[in-house]
Design an enzyme around this catalytic site. Structure first.
Site, PDB file in Angstrom:
ATOM      1  N   ASP A   8       0.889  -1.169   0.000  1.00 48.06           N
ATOM      2  CA  ASP A   8       0.000   0.000   0.000  1.00 48.06           C
ATOM      3  C   ASP A   8       0.923   1.213   0.000  1.00 48.06           C
ATOM      4  O   ASP A   8       1.435   1.608   1.049  1.00 48.06           O
ATOM      5  CB  ASP A   8      -0.898  -0.004   1.235  1.00 48.06           C
ATOM      6  CG  ASP A   8      -1.773   1.239   1.312  1.00 48.06           C
ATOM      7  OD1 ASP A   8      -2.308   1.663   0.270  1.00 48.06           O
ATOM      8  OD2 ASP A   8      -1.909   1.799   2.419  1.00 48.06           O
ATOM      9  N   GLU A  67      -1.121  -1.456  -4.927  1.00 47.34           N
ATOM     10  CA  GLU A  67      -2.321  -0.684  -5.227  1.00 47.34           C
ATOM     11  C   GLU A  67      -1.996   0.370  -6.277  1.00 47.34           C
ATOM     12  O   GLU A  67      -0.959   1.024  -6.221  1.00 47.34           O
ATOM     13  CB  GLU A  67      -2.843  -0.014  -3.952  1.00 47.34           C
ATOM     14  CG  GLU A  67      -4.215   0.589  -4.131  1.00 47.34           C
ATOM     15  CD  GLU A  67      -4.800   1.059  -2.818  1.00 47.34           C
ATOM     16  OE1 GLU A  67      -5.052   2.274  -2.709  1.00 47.34           O
ATOM     17  OE2 GLU A  67      -4.994   0.223  -1.923  1.00 47.34           O
ATOM     18  N   ASP A 139      -2.192   0.990   7.393  1.00 43.40           N
ATOM     19  CA  ASP A 139      -1.430   0.779   6.159  1.00 43.40           C
ATOM     20  C   ASP A 139      -1.038  -0.689   5.980  1.00 43.40           C
ATOM     21  O   ASP A 139      -1.026  -1.199   4.865  1.00 43.40           O
ATOM     22  CB  ASP A 139      -0.198   1.682   6.148  1.00 43.40           C
ATOM     23  CG  ASP A 139      -0.596   3.152   6.207  1.00 43.40           C
ATOM     24  OD1 ASP A 139      -1.076   3.673   5.191  1.00 43.40           O
ATOM     25  OD2 ASP A 139      -0.459   3.759   7.285  1.00 43.40           O
TER      26      ASP A 139
END
Length: 167
Positions: A8, A67, A139
Site C-alpha cells: 500500500d 495498489e 497501512d
C-alpha cells in the site's frame, strides 16, 4: 502455497503485508509500515526502495501486488504517490518478482465484497480472513488486503484457464 507481498504505497507511510496463499486459504507471514522521513523527495524514495527490498530479502515472496494510483486531492499528491509506487515497484522488479496492480475498488471488492467499503471494514475482514487478533495498523491492513486480492484474483484466473482448457 505461494508467498505474496502486498504493498500500500504512500509518500509518508508505505504499508506492506506478506501472506502465503493457495487462493482459498491464506496465512499471515508478516506486515508493517515503512515510515518515510526526510525533507528530500529523493531521500524518501530511496528509503522506500531500500525498505521494500529488505522485506523482499527477509521474506522471499514469489509475487508482488501493489495498489494503483487513484486520483488524489491534488496533482502534487498524485505525483508523490506515483513516485512512491515507482520506488516500491522498482524494488520488486530488481528482485525478479512479477508485479501485479489493483485499484483500491478492486481490493475492497475482493476482500469485503463491495468496492465502497470503509477502512474499518477492510481491517475487520483482513483480520477475519487471516485469523489475526488485535488491531492492525491501517497501512499494514491495506497492504495485506492487496495481497489477498491478488491471491483471489490469481486463483480465479487459474481456475478459469483450467475450465477453458477442458473445452
Amino acid at each position: 502455497m505461494t508467498r505474496i507481498l502486498g504493498i500500500d504505497p504512500g509518500s509518508r507511510i508505505t504499508g506492506y503485508g506478506v501472506i502465503d496463499s493457495d487462493g482459498r486459504y491464506s496465512r499471515h507471514v508478516a506486515s508493517g509500515a515503512i515510515v518515510v522521513t526526510g525533507d528530500s523527495l529523493a531521500d524518501r524514495l530511496g528509503l522506500i526502495y531500500r525498505e521494500v527490498s529488505n522485506v523482499i530479502e527477509d521474506h522471499r515472496p514469489r509475487q508482488m501486488a501493489i495498489e494503483k494510483v487513484f486520483v488524489a486531492r491534488s496533482a502534487d499528491s498524485a505525483l508523490k504517490l506515483g513516485q512512491a509506487r515507482g520506488a516500491a515497484i522498482c524494488a520488486g522488479v530488481i528482485m525478479d518478482l512479477p508485479v501485479s496492480e489493483y485499484t483500491a475498488k478492486m481490493v475492497k471488492k475482493s476482500v469485503v465484497g463491495t468496492g465502497g467499503a470503509g477502512k474499518e471494514q477492510v481491517q475487520h475482514m483482513v483480520r477475519m480472513m487471516l485469523n489475526l487478533q488485535g488491531k492492525l495498523q491501517t497501512d499494514a491492513a491495506d497492504a495485506l488486503a492487496v495481497a489477498l486480492c491478488h491471491a483471489h484474483t490469481a486463483s480465479s484466473l487459474g481456475r478459469l484457464a483450467e475450465l477453458q482448457a477442458m473445452r
